[in-house]
Structures are given as structure tokens and as C-alpha cells.
Scaffold this active site. Sequence first.
Site, mmCIF file in Angstrom:
data_model
loop_
_atom_site.group_PDB
_atom_site.id
_atom_site.type_symbol
_atom_site.label_atom_id
_atom_site.label_comp_id
_atom_site.label_asym_id
_atom_site.label_seq_id
_atom_site.Cartn_x
_atom_site.Cartn_y
_atom_site.Cartn_z
ATOM 1 N N ASP A 16 -1.244 5.302 -9.274
ATOM 2 C CA ASP A 16 0.022 5.383 -9.944
ATOM 3 C C ASP A 16 1.238 4.701 -9.251
ATOM 4 O O ASP A 16 2.255 4.492 -9.689
ATOM 5 C CB ASP A 16 0.430 6.974 -10.273
ATOM 6 N N GLU A 17 0.799 4.486 -7.740
ATOM 7 C CA GLU A 17 2.034 4.066 -6.915
ATOM 8 C C GLU A 17 2.367 2.813 -7.460
ATOM 9 O O GLU A 17 3.438 2.442 -6.849
ATOM 10 C CB GLU A 17 1.750 4.445 -5.466
ATOM 11 N N LYS A 21 -2.174 -2.780 -4.181
ATOM 12 C CA LYS A 21 -2.863 -2.434 -5.349
ATOM 13 C C LYS A 21 -2.584 -3.081 -6.801
ATOM 14 O O LYS A 21 -3.322 -3.439 -7.648
ATOM 15 C CB LYS A 21 -2.989 -0.986 -5.284
HETATM 16 N N1 LIG Z 1 -6.898 9.038 -2.610
HETATM 17 C C1 LIG Z 1 -5.950 8.991 -3.406
HETATM 18 O O1 LIG Z 1 -5.560 10.062 -3.440
HETATM 19 C C2 LIG Z 1 -6.181 7.819 -4.204
HETATM 20 C C3 LIG Z 1 -5.140 7.865 -5.544
HETATM 21 C C4 LIG Z 1 -5.265 7.141 -6.386
HETATM 22 C C5 LIG Z 1 -6.003 5.926 -6.280
HETATM 23 N N2 LIG Z 1 -6.844 5.608 -4.996
HETATM 24 C C6 LIG Z 1 -7.449 4.685 -5.015
HETATM 25 O O2 LIG Z 1 -8.822 5.021 -5.046
HETATM 26 C C7 LIG Z 1 -9.662 4.185 -4.043
HETATM 27 C C8 LIG Z 1 -10.662 4.996 -3.174
HETATM 28 O O3 LIG Z 1 -9.660 5.770 -2.251
HETATM 29 P P1 LIG Z 1 -10.041 6.675 -1.081
HETATM 30 O O4 LIG Z 1 -8.683 7.587 -1.008
HETATM 31 O O5 LIG Z 1 -11.424 6.991 -1.469
HETATM 32 O O6 LIG Z 1 -9.883 5.656 0.111
HETATM 33 P P2 LIG Z 1 -10.685 5.569 1.518
HETATM 34 O O7 LIG Z 1 -9.623 5.115 2.436
HETATM 35 O O8 LIG Z 1 -10.908 7.387 1.901
HETATM 36 O O9 LIG Z 1 -12.110 4.863 1.361
HETATM 37 C C9 LIG Z 1 -12.004 3.648 1.183
HETATM 38 C C10 LIG Z 1 -13.230 3.110 1.500
HETATM 39 O O10 LIG Z 1 -13.286 1.974 1.314
HETATM 40 C C11 LIG Z 1 -14.293 1.140 2.393
HETATM 41 N N3 LIG Z 1 -13.724 -0.075 2.532
HETATM 42 C C12 LIG Z 1 -12.396 -0.565 3.280
HETATM 43 N N4 LIG Z 1 -12.306 -1.785 3.327
HETATM 44 C C13 LIG Z 1 -13.541 -2.450 2.930
HETATM 45 C C14 LIG Z 1 -14.083 -3.732 2.820
HETATM 46 N N5 LIG Z 1 -13.268 -4.758 3.031
HETATM 47 N N6 LIG Z 1 -15.344 -3.914 2.285
HETATM 48 C C15 LIG Z 1 -15.954 -2.940 1.994
HETATM 49 N N7 LIG Z 1 -15.708 -1.481 2.053
HETATM 50 C C16 LIG Z 1 -14.426 -1.241 2.552
HETATM 51 C C17 LIG Z 1 -13.963 1.910 3.621
HETATM 52 O O11 LIG Z 1 -14.910 2.033 4.697
HETATM 53 C C18 LIG Z 1 -13.819 3.455 3.018
HETATM 54 O O12 LIG Z 1 -15.218 4.088 2.848
HETATM 55 C C19 LIG Z 1 -8.829 2.983 -3.594
HETATM 56 O O13 LIG Z 1 -8.819 1.996 -4.245
HETATM 57 C C20 LIG Z 1 -7.500 3.732 -3.802
HETATM 58 O O14 LIG Z 1 -6.604 2.903 -3.854
HETATM 59 C C21 LIG Z 1 -6.873 6.759 -4.204
#
Ligand SMILES: NC(=O)c1ccc[n+]([C@@H]2O[C@H](COP(=O)([O-])OP(=O)(O)OC[C@H]3O[C@@H](n4cnc5c(N)ncnc54)[C@H](O)[C@@H]3O)[C@@H](O)[C@H]2O)c1
Length: 334
Positions: A124-125, A153
Site C-alpha cells: 500500500d506504500e 515497488k
Molecule cells: N512485509 C510486509 O509487511 C509487506 C507488506 C506489503 C507488501 N510486501 C511485499 O511482499 C514481498 C515480500 O516481502 P517480505 O516482507 O517477505 O520481504 P523479505 O525482505 O522478508 O524477503 C524478501 C526475499 O526476497 C529475496 N530476494 C531479494 N532480492 C532478490 C533477488 N535479486 N533475487 C532473488 N531473491 C531475492 C530475499 O533473499 C528474501 O528471501 C515484497 O515484494 C514486499 O514488497 C511486504
Amino acid sequence: MKILVTGGAGFIGSNFIHYWVKSHPEDQIVNLDVLTYAGHLESLKDLEGNPNYTFIKGDITDENTVKSAMSGVEIVVHFAAESHVDRSIVNPLQFVKTNVLGTAILLNAALDAKVKRFHHVSTDEVYGQLDSNDPPFTENSPYNPRAPYSASKAGSDHMVRAYFETYGLPITITNCANNYGSYHDPEKLIPRFITNLLEGKKVPLMGRGENIREWLHVEDHAEAIDFVLQKGKVGETYLIQGEEKTNMEITKMILNALGMDESMIEYVEHRLGHDFRYAINGEKLQSLGWERKHNVGEDLPKVAEWYKANQWWWKPFKEGRPIVDRSAQKSYGP
Ligand SMILES: NC(=O)c1ccc[n+]([C@@H]2O[C@H](COP(=O)([O-])OP(=O)(O)OC[C@H]3O[C@@H](n4cnc5c(N)ncnc54)[C@H](O)[C@@H]3O)[C@@H](O)[C@H]2O)c1
């Protein structure tokens, strides 16, 4: 069916894989993850030896790796990203590379592989920040990202839509609030506060804790993505609604869950450009029949219990890891 999950060693990706193995045990899951500091294979330890699960250590910005991971795949669920706002302030270019270029490379390979669905997980950001009295974001809110993380994003969301409009790639997008649950890296607010308290340390609360976030249990998020894969319309975006709470409310819930009081709060400065409030209107998805099952008030004590019982998971990588140095943030000024 073969499903490619990117970033499956991260917080939401690993919870999504656990959910998918349970709810679609006949499917083959491929997890493509480069294992940055945020990727923890320990989160998927229980799947070692599962014949329906394959891990590929690889980078989504590497075209050859992505092409070979995409072989025979019908559905892509794309989580891989740089996800920490503070890190994006210190190192914005890495966020552009992974989140924008990496997504574009995946889209290109998905098009060549003729996948049946490319589902993009976003935040949502991308819509910017709200004031206290503003109505919540809807799917029609204008994009207005204010940090390098949210801007990258937003760029990835635009690329995903462009591949639908230009090439007809069957995509769906979900944008949601902050997630909470198990296997969450202790650099983020809830797990950082819980683990700090378990270590006898104070919790660093920005400002007076007045900023407002929406919170969604990671299991609700996984179910919502599955729901969109089944009931969502190709080309559409769906917002997944959580519950609005101030950071102070969340902090007090955590302190209560661990039997501590406000003397454990250390007030720290806001990050640069700290967004005041995010809130989501989730009616579009709810009108299709999706419902949130979890409740942050009831679930935070369970999450705190999980961190207490699973110190083997978070202690090794929390210890010795420098907290992102916010004094090193770039700023234009004295
Ligand atoms: N955490 C939240 O609250 C939240 C909320 C809304 C959306 N999101 C979105 O959800 C998704 C997952 O978020 P999260 O909190 O699990 O993130 P996270 O940072 O915990 O995990 C990200 C994962 O992506 C992998 N990664 C990073 N760069 C990479 C690359 N170049 N190639 C392959 N793998 C790579 C990392 O090793 C890690 O395992 C993201 O796209 C984030 O923008 C997260």
C-alpha cells in the site's frame, strides 16, 4: 501444477510456501531466492526432502537463471524484493535494481514461458501517505510513493501492468498493508520489538508512536493471494485490507503480551520522509467473498510466544548484525 515462488526464503514467501504445501499438496513448488540478508532457508527446514519442493539459489536480475527457473511453470507468485524502507534510504539503487529491473526480467521470462498467471505482490506504500481524516486508499488512488522503497515497488507495479496492456501477459496484483506473523526478520518493527524485549533491551519507537499502519496476518495474506489466483480477474489489482493501529498501540500490545511496561520504550527520531498513515479500503476483494480471519489483538501474544519458543531461528542472524545506520542516511542539508 508447477508454481514458481520468488523470494520464498523471505518472511511472506516462506509463509506462503507453507500455506501452499498444506492447501495444494499435489503441486510442485519452485522457490527462486538469492538469499540476501533477509532470506532464511531455516524458515523452510520442514520441507527438506519433500519431493514436491525445489529450491534454486538465484538472482531475479539474472536473465539466464530466471529463464531456466521458469521452465514448465504455470503460475508465478512474485515476492522477491528489497523490502526495508530504512535500507532503501541508505542504498536506493539496490532497490531499483532488484524491485524494478528484477521484476521486468521475470515478466519477460514469464511471457516467453507462456505462464497462465503472473501474480505480483506489492504494498500500500505505493499510494503515499494519508492524513488522519483522509479516506483509505482504493485501487483507483493515484500513485504517490515517497521513499525509494515505495517508488521502486510502484515502478514494479507499472511494469507488471505494462506487460498486461502491451503483451497480454495474464497478471494480477495485490497491494497490502504491513504483515505480521512468524519467520519475520527482526529488523522489522514487530519482530524487532519482541526480540529486543526477550533479550532485555528497550524498543526503539519513532516519534511518539503516533504514526498509523495497517496490519495483516501473513496467513491471511497467503490465503488472499490464493483467492485472487482463483477468483480474481486477469489484469486487475486488489487491495487486501488489514487493521489500522498506531505504532504506540502495537507497542503496548507487545509490551502487555510479554508482561512489560512503557519504561521499556526508547523514543527515537523519525526516519527521513516518514509516512504518517496508510489505510486500505478492501471492498473490491471482499465483494468477491474474501474475508480476513485474524485479529491483531488476539494474535500478537501468539506471535510473541512463537519468537520466545523459536530463538534458534532468529538469534543466529540477529546477533552481530548491525542495525541499519540511520545516521548514514543521505539528506540534502547541513
Ligand atoms: N512485509 C510486509 O509487511 C509487506 C507488506 C506489503 C507488501 N510486501 C511485499 O511482499 C514481498 C515480500 O516481502 P517480505 O516482507 O517477505 O520481504 P523479505 O525482505 O522478508 O524477503 C524478501 C526475499 O526476497 C529475496 N530476494 C531479494 N532480492 C532478490 C533477488 N535479486 N533475487 C532473488 N531473491 C531475492 C530475499 O533473499 C528474501 O528471501 C515484497 O515484494 C514486499 O514488497 C511486504
